[in-house]
Design an enzyme around this catalytic site. Sequence first.
Site, PDB file in Angstrom:
ATOM      1  N   CYS A 127     -11.072   2.831  -0.028  1.00  0.00           N
ATOM      2  CA  CYS A 127      -9.640   3.035   0.203  1.00  0.00           C
ATOM      3  C   CYS A 127      -9.312   2.240   1.466  1.00  0.00           C
ATOM      4  CB  CYS A 127      -9.375   4.521   0.394  1.00  0.00           C
ATOM      5  SG  CYS A 127      -7.760   4.909   1.104  1.00  0.00           S
ATOM      6  N   THR A 128      -8.186   1.543   1.440  1.00  0.00           N
ATOM      7  CA  THR A 128      -7.880   0.648   2.565  1.00  0.00           C
ATOM      8  C   THR A 128      -7.530   1.397   3.850  1.00  0.00           C
ATOM      9  OG1 THR A 128      -5.629   0.455   1.733  1.00  0.00           O
ATOM     10  CG2 THR A 128      -7.191  -1.275   1.097  1.00  0.00           C
ATOM     11  N   HIS A 129      -7.326   2.698   3.759  1.00  0.00           N
ATOM     12  CA  HIS A 129      -7.134   3.488   4.986  1.00  0.00           C
ATOM     13  C   HIS A 129      -8.456   3.674   5.745  1.00  0.00           C
ATOM     14  CE1 HIS A 129      -3.242   4.707   3.277  1.00  0.00           C
ATOM     15  NE2 HIS A 129      -2.955   5.339   4.404  1.00  0.00           N
ATOM     16  N   GLU A 181      -3.107   8.744   8.468  1.00  0.00           N
ATOM     17  CA  GLU A 181      -1.647   8.642   8.589  1.00  0.00           C
ATOM     18  C   GLU A 181      -1.141   9.441   9.799  1.00  0.00           C
ATOM     19  OE1 GLU A 181       0.854   6.977   6.608  1.00  0.00           O
ATOM     20  OE2 GLU A 181      -0.730   5.904   5.552  1.00  0.00           O
ATOM     21  N   CYS A 212      -4.527  -1.706  -1.605  1.00  0.00           N
ATOM     22  CA  CYS A 212      -4.681  -0.277  -1.886  1.00  0.00           C
ATOM     23  C   CYS A 212      -5.769  -0.106  -2.938  1.00  0.00           C
ATOM     24  CB  CYS A 212      -3.343   0.247  -2.426  1.00  0.00           C
ATOM     25  SG  CYS A 212      -3.404   1.961  -2.972  1.00  0.00           S
ATOM     26  N   ASP A 230       0.869  -1.179   0.000  1.00  0.00           N
ATOM     27  CA  ASP A 230       0.000   0.000   0.000  1.00  0.00           C
ATOM     28  C   ASP A 230       0.902   1.224   0.000  1.00  0.00           C
ATOM     29  OD1 ASP A 230      -2.429   1.558   0.295  1.00  0.00           O
ATOM     30  OD2 ASP A 230      -1.904   1.852   2.389  1.00  0.00           O
ATOM     31  N   SER A 231       0.302   2.386  -0.146  1.00  0.00           N
ATOM     32  CA  SER A 231       1.078   3.622  -0.094  1.00  0.00           C
ATOM     33  C   SER A 231       1.561   3.920   1.321  1.00  0.00           C
ATOM     34  CB  SER A 231       0.218   4.785  -0.591  1.00  0.00           C
ATOM     35  OG  SER A 231      -0.935   4.885   0.217  1.00  0.00           O
TER      36      SER A 231
HETATM   37  N1  DGL Z   1      -4.763   3.065   0.965  1.00  0.00           N
HETATM   38  C1  DGL Z   1      -4.854   3.675  -0.305  1.00  0.00           C
HETATM   39  C2  DGL Z   1      -6.049   3.323  -1.090  1.00  0.00           C
HETATM   40  O1  DGL Z   1      -6.615   2.309  -0.783  1.00  0.00           O
HETATM   41  C3  DGL Z   1      -3.980   4.752  -0.629  1.00  0.00           C
HETATM   42  C4  DGL Z   1      -4.417   6.103  -0.411  1.00  0.00           C
HETATM   43  C5  DGL Z   1      -3.424   7.097  -0.908  1.00  0.00           C
HETATM   44  O2  DGL Z   1      -2.238   6.847  -0.815  1.00  0.00           O
HETATM   45  O3  DGL Z   1      -3.863   8.126  -1.403  1.00  0.00           O
HETATM   46  O4  DGL Z   1      -6.470   3.994  -1.982  1.00  0.00           O
END
Ligand code: DGL
Length: 268
Positions: free
Chosen positions: A185-187, A151, A73, A10-11
């Site tokens: 989004c996984t966040h 984050e 991600c 992931d990012s």
């Molecule tokens: N966790 C990410 C996603 O699922 C990344 C979000 C990002 O880096 O902008 O989209």
Amino acid sequence: MKNASIGAFDSGLGGLTVVSQIHNYLPNESIVYFGDTGRVPYGSRSNETIIRYAKQDINFLKSNNVKLIVAACGTVSSVASSAADGLDVPYVEVVTPASKMAAECTKNGKIGVIGTAATIASNSYKNKILSINDAFTVYQYACPLFVPFVESGFVSPDDELVIGIVKRYVEPLIKDGVDTLILGCTHYPILAPAIQKVLGDGVKLINTGEAAAIEIKRILTENDMLADKAGESHFFVSDTTQTFIKTSEVLLGKTLDFDVKKIDIEKY
Ligand code: DGL
């Protein structure tokens, strides 16, 4: 090969929501995780850049001899599938399994999707959901401030600032009348308690990590690739490890029992 790790990337921290679901559904599996903390966020970048980053992330995981790779991600899953072209291990993205889960879950056919700007602009979830049933209506909203909030560890449903930003982005979904919302989004599952507080219990939240973990279990089972003994997981980032460890501990609510190493992702 059976006891090789699953690779996840992931990012940043968001993919840990996928890792925790893999642990729930597949407790024997070990994981090699890469969080591109030096280049987060991905969601506000061009598709070309996201594809280049995703290729490097995949190359790094491949160099660890993983048996399957999951793009943990939503953004990479939406715009950078081509990064996995030619890969010789199974590749799982989160859009397809989460869209299927939402389609199975909705009663009134109104499905919401929230994600990064790149994810929403790609219409990835919307197209997938409509390909399952074109009578559904999909309402999509980009929530660019959610990733920096997560984050930075601002996630509590008791924090007015968090509730304020969540209201700003998700309140339109109440008017839309959705009964199911994909946290695209996984966040975002880390913000689920705050999102649920704003939307109320009548809206079912779909966790992309859970949908992906179920898909991984299916693939490993069908291909006789399930680990037969528990292994050790390893975590890597592209920037300072201390922030990752501290914030992960706040988010996961426990002390991490693994070490985190920094790598130079530009070498891959
Ligand atoms: N966790 C990410 C996603 O699922 C990344 C979000 C990002 O880096 O902008 O989209």
